[in-house]
Scaffold this motif. Structure first.
Motif, PDB file in Angstrom:
ATOM      1  N   VAL A  13       0.844  -1.178  -0.125  1.00 49.29           N
ATOM      2  CA  VAL A  13       0.149   0.012   0.006  1.00 49.29           C
ATOM      3  C   VAL A  13       0.862   1.224   0.236  1.00 49.29           C
ATOM      4  O   VAL A  13       1.598   1.442   1.083  1.00 49.29           O
ATOM      5  CB  VAL A  13      -0.806   0.035   1.112  1.00 49.29           C
ATOM      6  N   ARG A  42      -4.342   9.381  -2.225  1.00 46.74           N
ATOM      7  CA  ARG A  42      -4.147  10.075  -0.950  1.00 46.74           C
ATOM      8  C   ARG A  42      -3.073  11.523  -1.089  1.00 46.74           C
ATOM      9  O   ARG A  42      -3.202  12.266  -0.341  1.00 46.74           O
ATOM     10  CB  ARG A  42      -3.514   9.749   0.295  1.00 46.74           C
ATOM     11  N   LYS A 126     -12.025  -5.943   1.150  1.00 47.34           N
ATOM     12  CA  LYS A 126     -10.830  -5.479   1.799  1.00 47.34           C
ATOM     13  C   LYS A 126     -11.235  -5.387   3.547  1.00 47.34           C
ATOM     14  O   LYS A 126     -12.507  -4.719   3.736  1.00 47.34           O
ATOM     15  CB  LYS A 126     -10.472  -4.044   1.523  1.00 47.34           C
ATOM     16  N   PHE A 128     -11.003  -3.544   6.580  1.00 46.80           N
ATOM     17  CA  PHE A 128     -10.145  -2.635   7.295  1.00 46.80           C
ATOM     18  C   PHE A 128     -10.925  -1.655   8.060  1.00 46.80           C
ATOM     19  O   PHE A 128     -12.214  -1.644   8.133  1.00 46.80           O
ATOM     20  CB  PHE A 128     -10.235  -1.559   5.851  1.00 46.80           C
ATOM     21  N   THR A 156      -6.038  -5.112   5.763  1.00 48.99           N
ATOM     22  CA  THR A 156      -5.052  -4.182   5.604  1.00 48.99           C
ATOM     23  C   THR A 156      -5.320  -2.870   6.667  1.00 48.99           C
ATOM     24  O   THR A 156      -6.613  -2.923   7.359  1.00 48.99           O
ATOM     25  CB  THR A 156      -5.227  -3.314   4.399  1.00 48.99           C
ATOM     26  N   GLY A 157      -4.546  -2.540   7.348  1.00 51.01           N
ATOM     27  CA  GLY A 157      -4.311  -1.749   8.287  1.00 51.01           C
ATOM     28  C   GLY A 157      -3.808  -2.228   9.491  1.00 51.01           C
ATOM     29  O   GLY A 157      -4.569  -3.305  10.331  1.00 51.01           O
ATOM     30  N   GLY A 158      -2.564  -2.111  10.016  1.00 45.70           N
ATOM     31  CA  GLY A 158      -2.008  -2.765  10.966  1.00 45.70           C
ATOM     32  C   GLY A 158      -1.397  -4.217  10.703  1.00 45.70           C
ATOM     33  O   GLY A 158      -1.047  -5.089  11.647  1.00 45.70           O
ATOM     34  N   VAL A 159      -1.572  -4.517   9.222  1.00 47.36           N
ATOM     35  CA  VAL A 159      -0.685  -5.733   8.997  1.00 47.36           C
ATOM     36  C   VAL A 159       0.588  -5.664   8.950  1.00 47.36           C
ATOM     37  O   VAL A 159       0.999  -4.813   8.405  1.00 47.36           O
ATOM     38  CB  VAL A 159      -1.513  -6.118   7.869  1.00 47.36           C
ATOM     39  N   GLY A 178      -0.236  -3.954   2.867  1.00 50.34           N
ATOM     40  CA  GLY A 178       0.538  -3.006   3.956  1.00 50.34           C
ATOM     41  C   GLY A 178       1.268  -1.908   3.648  1.00 50.34           C
ATOM     42  O   GLY A 178       1.797  -2.272   2.414  1.00 50.34           O
ATOM     43  N   SER A 179       1.500  -1.097   4.509  1.00 46.94           N
ATOM     44  CA  SER A 179       2.246   0.089   3.877  1.00 46.94           C
ATOM     45  C   SER A 179       3.759   0.036   4.450  1.00 46.94           C
ATOM     46  O   SER A 179       4.758   0.507   3.942  1.00 46.94           O
ATOM     47  CB  SER A 179       1.601   1.409   4.559  1.00 46.94           C
TER      48      SER A 179
HETATM   49  C1  3PG Z   1      -4.396   1.045   3.846  1.00 51.55           C
HETATM   50  O1  3PG Z   1      -5.205   1.948   3.107  1.00 51.55           O
HETATM   51  O2  3PG Z   1      -4.907  -0.175   3.659  1.00 51.55           O
HETATM   52  C2  3PG Z   1      -3.885   1.024   5.272  1.00 51.55           C
HETATM   53  O3  3PG Z   1      -3.738   2.372   5.477  1.00 51.55           O
HETATM   54  C3  3PG Z   1      -2.727   0.539   5.256  1.00 51.55           C
HETATM   55  O4  3PG Z   1      -2.793   0.338   6.685  1.00 51.55           O
HETATM   56  P1  3PG Z   1      -0.832   0.074   7.189  1.00 51.55           P
HETATM   57  O5  3PG Z   1      -0.354   1.431   7.113  1.00 51.55           O
HETATM   58  O6  3PG Z   1      -1.120  -0.155   8.727  1.00 51.55           O
HETATM   59  O7  3PG Z   1      -0.274  -0.829   6.711  1.00 51.55           O
END
Ligand code: 3PG
Length: 210
Positions: A13, A42, A126, A128, A156-159, A178-179
């Motif tokens: 990501v 974004r 997804k 999220f 996604t988000g915290g992975v 994941g970012s």
């Molecule tokens: C996303 O948009 O999928 C998340 O912002 C990615 O989340 P992360 O930064 O915790 O990986």
């Protein structure tokens, strides 16, 4: 496209601030064996970055993330992204992508949202924000009832590297995003070899269980 995406267990990501970083970033991912990317809408650089990566690397699956507004939907379809994602489920967005014949992966966090996604013929959703919404245990419990319908999830988000395989071991999970694989700071700092190494690590780890 869904079948192609289902073969890829890890999706980076990306938040990109400078479109000039688009090609070296894509190269760094490809060098690590990663031929899929999610560029989030974004930043002002997203459109140009998506366009440049699509043009320079036709072998890559180029997705747009955080597709929220009608303007972003139009931009993504004009650019010709391979797929789109959003944090939430907007039926208008789903339908516009479907009319264009482009895969869209809406974000869900509740059973009702999952059912809405299924009703809209979305076969991939997804989950999220995965970590904050309860993590692996939450996804296991929330996705279980729908497993027989064939719907697959991309949390996604915290992975991260430490928990990605916990998610990937769920039968309802086909990929994680994941970012951490290429952070904003690493991209701005042009740390391409670091990004390549992180990608290799993640893919090697995913390969242990799939
Ligand atoms: C996303 O948009 O999928 C998340 O912002 C990615 O989340 P992360 O930064 O915790 O990986």
């Amino acid at each position: 496209m869904l079948n192609e995406l289902l073969k890829r267990p890890v999706i980076p990501v990306i938040v990109i601030e400078d479109a000039n970083d688009a090609e070296p970033l894509a190269e760094a991912l490809l060098a690590g064996g990663m031929d899929v990317i999610e560029v989030t809408c974004r930043t002002a650089a997203a459109e140009e970055a998506l366009t440049r990566i699509k043009q320079a690397f036709p072998e890559m699956l180029v997705g747009a993330g955080t597709v929220v507004t009608p303007e972003q939907v139009k931009m993504c379809l004009d650019v010709g992204v391979n797929f789109g994602l959003a944090p939430g489920l907007n039926p208008d967005t789903v339908k516009t992508f479907q009319e264009a014949g482009t895969l869209f992966i809406p974000g869900v966090m509740t059973p009702s949202e999952i059912e809405q996604g299924i009703a809209l013929d979305c076969n991939m959703l997804k989950f999220f924000p995965a970590g904050a919404a309860g993590g692996v245990n939450m996804l296991k419990n929330i996705s279980g009832p729908y497993a027989s319908l064939g719907v697959r999830f991309c949390p996604t988000g915290g992975v991260n590297l430490d928990n990605m395989n916990d998610y990937l071991s769920l039968p309802t999970v086909s990929a994680i995003g994941g970012s951490w694989l290429a952070t904003k700071r690493q991209i701005a700092g042009k740390q391409w070899d670091v990004i390549t190494r992180q990608v290799q690590e993640a893919l090697a780890q995913a390969a242990e269980i799939i």
